[in-house]
Scaffold this active site. Sequence first.
Site, PDB file in Angstrom:
ATOM      1  N   HIS A 414     -55.412  42.336 -52.940  1.00  0.00           N
ATOM      2  CA  HIS A 414     -55.347  43.221 -54.269  1.00  0.00           C
ATOM      3  C   HIS A 414     -55.557  42.200 -55.536  1.00  0.00           C
ATOM      4  O   HIS A 414     -55.947  42.567 -56.710  1.00  0.00           O
ATOM      5  CB  HIS A 414     -54.138  43.698 -54.281  1.00  0.00           C
ATOM      6  CG  HIS A 414     -54.263  45.095 -55.329  1.00  0.00           C
ATOM      7  ND1 HIS A 414     -55.276  45.476 -55.834  1.00  0.00           N
ATOM      8  CD2 HIS A 414     -53.328  46.276 -55.366  1.00  0.00           C
ATOM      9  CE1 HIS A 414     -55.160  46.656 -56.641  1.00  0.00           C
ATOM     10  NE2 HIS A 414     -53.880  47.134 -56.312  1.00  0.00           N
ATOM     11  N   ASP A 418     -59.955  45.704 -56.271  1.00  0.00           N
ATOM     12  CA  ASP A 418     -59.187  46.771 -56.743  1.00  0.00           C
ATOM     13  C   ASP A 418     -58.954  47.874 -55.854  1.00  0.00           C
ATOM     14  O   ASP A 418     -59.923  47.970 -55.133  1.00  0.00           O
ATOM     15  CB  ASP A 418     -59.809  47.269 -58.197  1.00  0.00           C
ATOM     16  CG  ASP A 418     -59.802  46.021 -59.238  1.00  0.00           C
ATOM     17  OD1 ASP A 418     -59.128  45.204 -59.206  1.00  0.00           O
ATOM     18  OD2 ASP A 418     -60.688  45.957 -60.080  1.00  0.00           O
TER      19      ASP A 418
END
Length: 443
Positions: A414, A418
Amino acid sequence: MGEHVIKLPDVGEGVAEAELVEWHVKIGDLVREDTLLAAVMTDKATVEIPSPVDGEIIWLGAEIGDVVAVGSPLIRLKVEGGADKAEDAADTAAKPEEKQPEPVSVDASKAEKPVEKAASAPAKPAASAPPAKAAAPSPARPMTSGAPRAEGERTIASPAVRLRAREAGLDLRQISGTGPAGRISHEDIDAFIARGLQAAPVGTKGLTQNTAVEDIKIVGLRRKIAEKMSVSKSRIPHITYVEEIDVTALEDLRAALNKAKRPDQPKLSLLPFLMRAMVKAIADQPNVNAIFDDEAGIVHQYGGVHIGIAAQTPGGLMVPVVRHAEARDIWDCGAEVNRLADAAKTGTATREELSGSTITITSLGAMGGVATTPVINHPEVAIVGVNKIMVRPMWDGTQFLPRKMMNLSSSFDHRVVDGWDAAVFIQRIKTLLETPAMIFIES
């Protein structure tokens, strides 16, 4: 007679140390030249060490799981003839004129620590020492007490008795020995089992508690896996995205291709189709085909798609790599997956075949479950997880129809991917797998 010292050899590739993963011999064994003595592991390559001479094993310099530096003494053998010259030099260097020995590092002292014999003979008293006073014999333990030994107190029993107790699931610390110094015999085990049967409540039919505890040291490939997983979970903030896919049309196409394949072509599984779908999806989103150097703060984004295939082997999880999947068709992908899987399972995969992946596929096959949370193969940024195919009723707008459904459970780093980009990537793969003809269309 003399001694010959075998040191940990240079296993190549600039490796300075290796982990001892297996002993093929023990102290007292007689070995011939080329007899396999031990196995050491560096990264994911296992190296076997043969004996260069005939002799008797008199010293083992490490225990399973120890990390030994290259050049450290590993084994001493008693051999015919004079003492080994290298050993003489080592002894001379190890005896300085000062009374106090020089300090040694922890690793060096660990490498020099011999493995104790299971039953060593008592040392002979010095000639000048007066004869030792005979110790009073220990009173025999009562058979009926069954009092457990204190934590850490060593039980006395022959190997045959220990083996029988282990197979029966008995804790020798709970058994009172009637032999000298509390030595446990087969008769003591028989009496213990008989008392247990008499004391068992009605209805248990001889079922007994298993209080055995087996300590298993994490070594070799299992240690490497543990270290890799710890790094991945501690350094990568995972986001996992699960999507269901209708693979009915894909399975029909796969069956047709396998039926019509040539003898020299491999039988196709789901993986080659998924690999080709990933190649097309990566062309739209190259950011997921990357390695993140988090210490330097640099994402290395690759043009070539090198897909790691997580494979379960008898020794543990390994990840052979299909290189340049973007340049391979369905049949070539299938053949390379089969070749690498066989090499991993037989332990013949090379270091190059087990490294260099830029994105990974993990699959548990028919045991794939409904959903999983795959751990990213550090330092990559994405992993695609395949779950099992199940027939489920699906609504087509007018009626329920049986469809072959499969979930993809995929994880992303992450920090650099995204959630939106992760979803778009998997949705693109979903479209390709649900309309498999699109996989073969070159844009």
